[in-house]
Scaffold this motif. Structure first.
Motif, PDB file in Angstrom:
ATOM      1  N   ASP A   1       0.824  -1.207   0.000  1.00 46.37           N
ATOM      2  CA  ASP A   1       0.000   0.000   0.000  1.00 46.37           C
ATOM      3  C   ASP A   1       0.860   1.260   0.000  1.00 46.37           C
ATOM      4  O   ASP A   1       1.922   1.325   0.641  1.00 46.37           O
ATOM      5  CB  ASP A   1      -0.923  -0.010   1.225  1.00 46.37           C
ATOM      6  N   LYS A   2       0.364   2.288  -0.693  1.00 44.91           N
ATOM      7  CA  LYS A   2       1.122   3.530  -0.832  1.00 44.91           C
ATOM      8  C   LYS A   2       1.310   4.258   0.491  1.00 44.91           C
ATOM      9  O   LYS A   2       2.226   5.090   0.620  1.00 44.91           O
ATOM     10  CB  LYS A   2       0.430   4.456  -1.838  1.00 44.91           C
ATOM     11  N   SER A   3       0.476   3.952   1.493  1.00 45.38           N
ATOM     12  CA  SER A   3       0.647   4.604   2.794  1.00 45.38           C
ATOM     13  C   SER A   3       1.984   4.246   3.421  1.00 45.38           C
ATOM     14  O   SER A   3       2.552   5.034   4.183  1.00 45.38           O
ATOM     15  CB  SER A   3      -0.500   4.203   3.733  1.00 45.38           C
ATOM     16  N   PHE A   4       2.510   3.055   3.107  1.00 45.04           N
ATOM     17  CA  PHE A   4       3.819   2.677   3.624  1.00 45.04           C
ATOM     18  C   PHE A   4       4.929   3.406   2.872  1.00 45.04           C
ATOM     19  O   PHE A   4       5.944   3.793   3.454  1.00 45.04           O
ATOM     20  CB  PHE A   4       4.018   1.162   3.510  1.00 45.04           C
ATOM     21  N   SER A   5       4.748   3.603   1.564  1.00 41.58           N
ATOM     22  CA  SER A   5       5.776   4.271   0.768  1.00 41.58           C
ATOM     23  C   SER A   5       6.039   5.683   1.263  1.00 41.58           C
ATOM     24  O   SER A   5       7.186   6.139   1.311  1.00 41.58           O
ATOM     25  CB  SER A   5       5.370   4.300  -0.710  1.00 41.58           C
ATOM     26  N   SER A   6       4.972   6.391   1.640  1.00 42.22           N
ATOM     27  CA  SER A   6       5.144   7.786   2.052  1.00 42.22           C
ATOM     28  C   SER A   6       5.947   7.915   3.334  1.00 42.22           C
ATOM     29  O   SER A   6       6.574   8.943   3.579  1.00 42.22           O
ATOM     30  CB  SER A   6       3.770   8.445   2.230  1.00 42.22           C
ATOM     31  N   ASP A   7       5.980   6.849   4.180  1.00 41.95           N
ATOM     32  CA  ASP A   7       6.656   6.928   5.479  1.00 41.95           C
ATOM     33  C   ASP A   7       7.842   5.987   5.596  1.00 41.95           C
ATOM     34  O   ASP A   7       8.489   5.938   6.650  1.00 41.95           O
ATOM     35  CB  ASP A   7       5.658   6.593   6.605  1.00 41.95           C
ATOM     36  N   VAL A   8       8.123   5.222   4.555  1.00 40.83           N
ATOM     37  CA  VAL A   8       9.070   4.124   4.697  1.00 40.83           C
ATOM     38  C   VAL A   8      10.492   4.598   5.024  1.00 40.83           C
ATOM     39  O   VAL A   8      11.279   3.862   5.627  1.00 40.83           O
ATOM     40  CB  VAL A   8       9.053   3.262   3.414  1.00 40.83           C
TER      41      VAL A   8
ATOM     42  N   ALA B   1       8.884   0.840   7.720  1.00 45.98           N
ATOM     43  CA  ALA B   1       9.976   0.124   7.067  1.00 45.98           C
ATOM     44  C   ALA B   1       9.985  -1.349   7.466  1.00 45.98           C
ATOM     45  O   ALA B   1      10.183  -2.238   6.634  1.00 45.98           O
ATOM     46  CB  ALA B   1      11.310   0.779   7.407  1.00 45.98           C
ATOM     47  N   ALA B   2       9.734  -1.609   8.757  1.00 49.06           N
ATOM     48  CA  ALA B   2       9.736  -2.994   9.243  1.00 49.06           C
ATOM     49  C   ALA B   2       8.592  -3.789   8.615  1.00 49.06           C
ATOM     50  O   ALA B   2       8.750  -4.972   8.266  1.00 49.06           O
ATOM     51  CB  ALA B   2       9.630  -3.010  10.763  1.00 49.06           C
ATOM     52  N   ILE B   3       7.442  -3.140   8.461  1.00 47.98           N
ATOM     53  CA  ILE B   3       6.295  -3.830   7.849  1.00 47.98           C
ATOM     54  C   ILE B   3       6.605  -4.181   6.401  1.00 47.98           C
ATOM     55  O   ILE B   3       6.329  -5.299   5.948  1.00 47.98           O
ATOM     56  CB  ILE B   3       5.034  -2.952   7.950  1.00 47.98           C
ATOM     57  N   VAL B   4       7.201  -3.236   5.655  1.00 49.15           N
ATOM     58  CA  VAL B   4       7.534  -3.500   4.261  1.00 49.15           C
ATOM     59  C   VAL B   4       8.557  -4.624   4.154  1.00 49.15           C
ATOM     60  O   VAL B   4       8.468  -5.506   3.278  1.00 49.15           O
ATOM     61  CB  VAL B   4       8.050  -2.219   3.582  1.00 49.15           C
ATOM     62  N   GLN B   5       9.549  -4.618   5.052  1.00 47.50           N
ATOM     63  CA  GLN B   5      10.541  -5.698   5.048  1.00 47.50           C
ATOM     64  C   GLN B   5       9.876  -7.046   5.301  1.00 47.50           C
ATOM     65  O   GLN B   5      10.207  -8.061   4.661  1.00 47.50           O
ATOM     66  CB  GLN B   5      11.600  -5.420   6.107  1.00 47.50           C
ATOM     67  N   ALA B   6       8.915  -7.073   6.235  1.00 48.55           N
ATOM     68  CA  ALA B   6       8.205  -8.319   6.544  1.00 48.55           C
ATOM     69  C   ALA B   6       7.372  -8.785   5.353  1.00 48.55           C
ATOM     70  O   ALA B   6       7.319  -9.984   5.054  1.00 48.55           O
ATOM     71  CB  ALA B   6       7.316  -8.129   7.767  1.00 48.55           C
ATOM     72  N   ILE B   7       6.749  -7.822   4.658  1.00 45.82           N
ATOM     73  CA  ILE B   7       5.949  -8.188   3.479  1.00 45.82           C
ATOM     74  C   ILE B   7       6.840  -8.769   2.400  1.00 45.82           C
ATOM     75  O   ILE B   7       6.501  -9.779   1.759  1.00 45.82           O
ATOM     76  CB  ILE B   7       5.180  -6.954   2.955  1.00 45.82           C
ATOM     77  N   GLY B   8       8.011  -8.157   2.199  1.00 44.89           N
ATOM     78  CA  GLY B   8       8.937  -8.671   1.195  1.00 44.89           C
ATOM     79  C   GLY B   8       9.404 -10.078   1.510  1.00 44.89           C
ATOM     80  O   GLY B   8       9.451 -10.943   0.628  1.00 44.89           O
TER      81      GLY B   8
END
Length: 600
Positions: free
Chosen positions: A491-498, A505-512
């Motif tokens: 979701d783009k909401s993570f990109s704006s704050d990553v 950042a931790a959530i995006v890493q976990a998703i990856g």
């Protein structure tokens, strides 16, 4: 006489005469039961304790007379034929009896006349009762809800209208309630469960309303409540809060626990309307305002709401004709390979070219389309036209370009979704593997078993399934492994704050890591800066999209991008980092080598 069971009440002081009458009647109809009474007390008890087909009464008795018996029958409210059967009846008495409701007067012993008279009057009473029952059924159908037994809208308007007329301008309150997101219950658990919950809601609402109030069912999951003598908005608000809190307790049905909330619109009489239909319309406007604020709340009607509701109604009417008038159009958000910068696919985004208001973005009309049910028709139009355009690009030599199409919650739970997708694939000839259907995470989790069945049917056609807005919902790994999906869209909401926010950042890493473990591709939405691009490269994200590269573009722009790619020239890239996707004009460009340098 016709052979049928006859329940006969004989008003007679002579037991012998009563038995003689019974004996004569039994000769022609053996199925007769009778009782004899000879005073008012016994007759009243007999009328109240049992049902009778006919009353045969002597006229002159020591403690009673036929006229007194007739009056007692009328007092008890019974529609039972009454025949005077006596050897001593004056013409004056006969006339008086007929005027009071007696059906006939027959001299004792004249069985030749008595028998057909009894048959005639019993049949006439049966016809009258059948008509009354039919009238009662018609009345119930016209004024009562068949599912809950509550008054319907017609009876509510009639009853409350009379109450308001009698109140002499005394303040009263009307509430219109709608169950929040009730469509999901019917879609997920079926109408049998939904109907059972509606009955429970009706019972709970009746518990909230005092005896002088009224509860009615006005629609599928819509109820109206009338409360008289409400002394101001504070009391009306307290009553609404009492109703709202009544839904805090869960509803139990078929061993399932349901948590239901309601949106409530409140109007006061006479302030908010002159009659009940107008008050209900205004209450509905306030109720929709409560829904627009997320539901589970109440709102008082304000006159400015009417103007907004009117504008929404006009907009909805125009939206119903938008597809037929060729007012809908598609723009396409490109996505790129995170390492090479190659344009790998596009996401179809619908716009509405309104005749007076200009081009409207999805936020301006998609919520209305969802609310009105028009989203299914619009979604079908988007799917067919997006597939047709993808096939055109493939035929022009850009094979492998993917087309992503959003599937709304309403569309996904429609039983015709699979047929619609199959028809679009067949009619356009697009390679199914190039079609990506985007479904939000929250939709997937509503009813897991049904979701899996639908997804498997779609996967059977070889289309790709993408989970949109991933990370904002509540799916677990155990469930995610069961879904036949191909792509996770971050979701783009993570990109704006990553970059600044450690948690994002931790959530995006976990998703990856999750995607790699399950063999799924990842697409990052809303990438607007080079720092965000670099972060996603480090997380081994497969594709990216956002205004750093391109805003949503027209068919001509995408065609030019594809031609540029084929010629080995520069790829388009927006360098402004702006979030305003409505800005006109061309986006900037950077060379492919520069894109690759930044990504490595």
């Amino acid at each position: 006489m016709t052979h049928q069971h006859i329940r006969l009440l004989i008003v007679e002081d002579s037991e012998d005469d009563a038995r003689l009458l019974y004996s004569e009647l039994s000769r022609t109809n053996g199925d007769i039961t009778y009782a004899r009474v000879d005073c008012a007390e016994d007759m009243r008890a007999a009328l109240l304790d049992s049902e009778w087909d006919i009353v045969i009464s002597d006229h002159s008795m020591p403690r009673f007379s036929s006229l007194e018996a007739l009056e007692l029958l009328k007092e008890c409210g019974k529609d039972i034929p009454f025949i005077i059967y006596s050897g001593d009846v004056s013409e004056h008495v006969e006339v008086a009896a007929m005027c009071s409701g007696a059906q006939d007067s027959i001299v004792k012993g004249n069985f030749a006349r008595l028998l057909p008279a009894m048959e005639r009057e019993i049949h006439g009473a049966a016809v009258r009762r059948a008509k009354e029952e039919a009238d009662a059924r018609v009345h119930k159908l016209a004024f009562y809800d068949n599912l809950t037994g509550l008054p319907n809208r017609n009876l509510f308007c009639d009853h409350v209208g009379r109450k308001l007329a009698q109140s002499e301008r005394q303040s009263s309150a009307i509430y219109l309630l709608d169950i929040d997101r009730f469509l999901r219950v019917n879609n997920c658990f079926g109408h049998k469960i939904g109907d059972a919950l509606i009955r429970q809601v009706a019972d709970r609402l009746q518990e909230c309303v005092p005896g002088e109030g009224m509860v009615a069912r006005c629609g599928s999951d819509e109820f109206a409540i009338y409360l008289g003598n409400v002394s101001g908005d504070r009391q009306a608000r307290d009553a609404a809060e009492h109703i709202r809190q009544a839904f805090f307790r869960p509803f139990i049905e078929s061993a399932l626990e349901f948590h239901i909330s309601v949106s409530i619109g409140i109007v006061a009489s006479p302030r908010d309307g002159d009659d009940v239909p107008e008050l209900l319309i205004n209450a509905e406007t306030a109720m929709f305002r409560a829904k627009s604020l997320g539901g589970n709340n109440y709102q008082f009607y304000a006159r400015e709401m009417g103007a907004v509701a009117g504008a929404q109604l006009v907009l909805e009417s125009a939206l119903r004709k938008a597809a037929a008038r060729d007012e809908l159009l598609l723009e396409y958000q490109p996505n790129f390979n995170v390492l090479t910068g190659e344009l790998t696919g596009v996401e179809a985004l619908v716009r509405w070219r309104h005749p007076q208001m200009g081009v409207l973005q999805p936020d301006d009309f998609i919520p209305l389309a969802n609310e009105s049910g028009l989203i299914t028709e619009i979604g079908t139009w988007v799917l067919q036209n997006a597939c047709r355009q993808a096939k055109a690009w493939h035929d022009a030599g850009h094979t492998g370009l993917t087309m992503a199409v959003n599937v709304s919650a309403v569309q996904f739970w429609q039983p015709g979704l699979v047929r619609t997708v199959a028809r679009s694939l067949a009619e356009t000839g697009i390679d199914p593997q190039c079609l990506e259907l985007e479904i939000t995470e929250s939709v997937l989790m509503r009813n897991v078993d049904t979701t899996i069945t639908t997804l498997q049917a779609l996967k059977g056609m070889r289309v790709k399934i993408s989970v949109d807005d991933f990370g904002t919902g509540y799916s677990s790994l155990s469930y995610l492994r069961r879904f036949p999906i191909d792509i996770l869209k971050i979701d783009k909401s993570f990109s704006s704050d990553v970059i600044e926010d450690v948690e994002s950042a931790a959530i995006v890493q976990a998703i990856g890591a999750l995607a790699r473990g399950l063999g799924l591709a990842t697409v990052a939405e809303g990438v607007e800066t080079n720092a965000q691009l670099e972060f996603y490269r480090q997380q081994h994200c497969d594709r990216v999209q956002g205004f750093l590269f391109s805003a949503p573009r027209s068919v001509a722009d995408i065609t030019e991008m594809l031609a540029t790619r084929t010629a080995g020239q520069a790829l388009p890239q927006g360098g402004t980092g702006t979030r305003d996707h409505r800005m006109p004009g061309d986006v900037g460009q950077i060379p492919t080598k520069e894109f690759a340098r930044r990504a490595t």
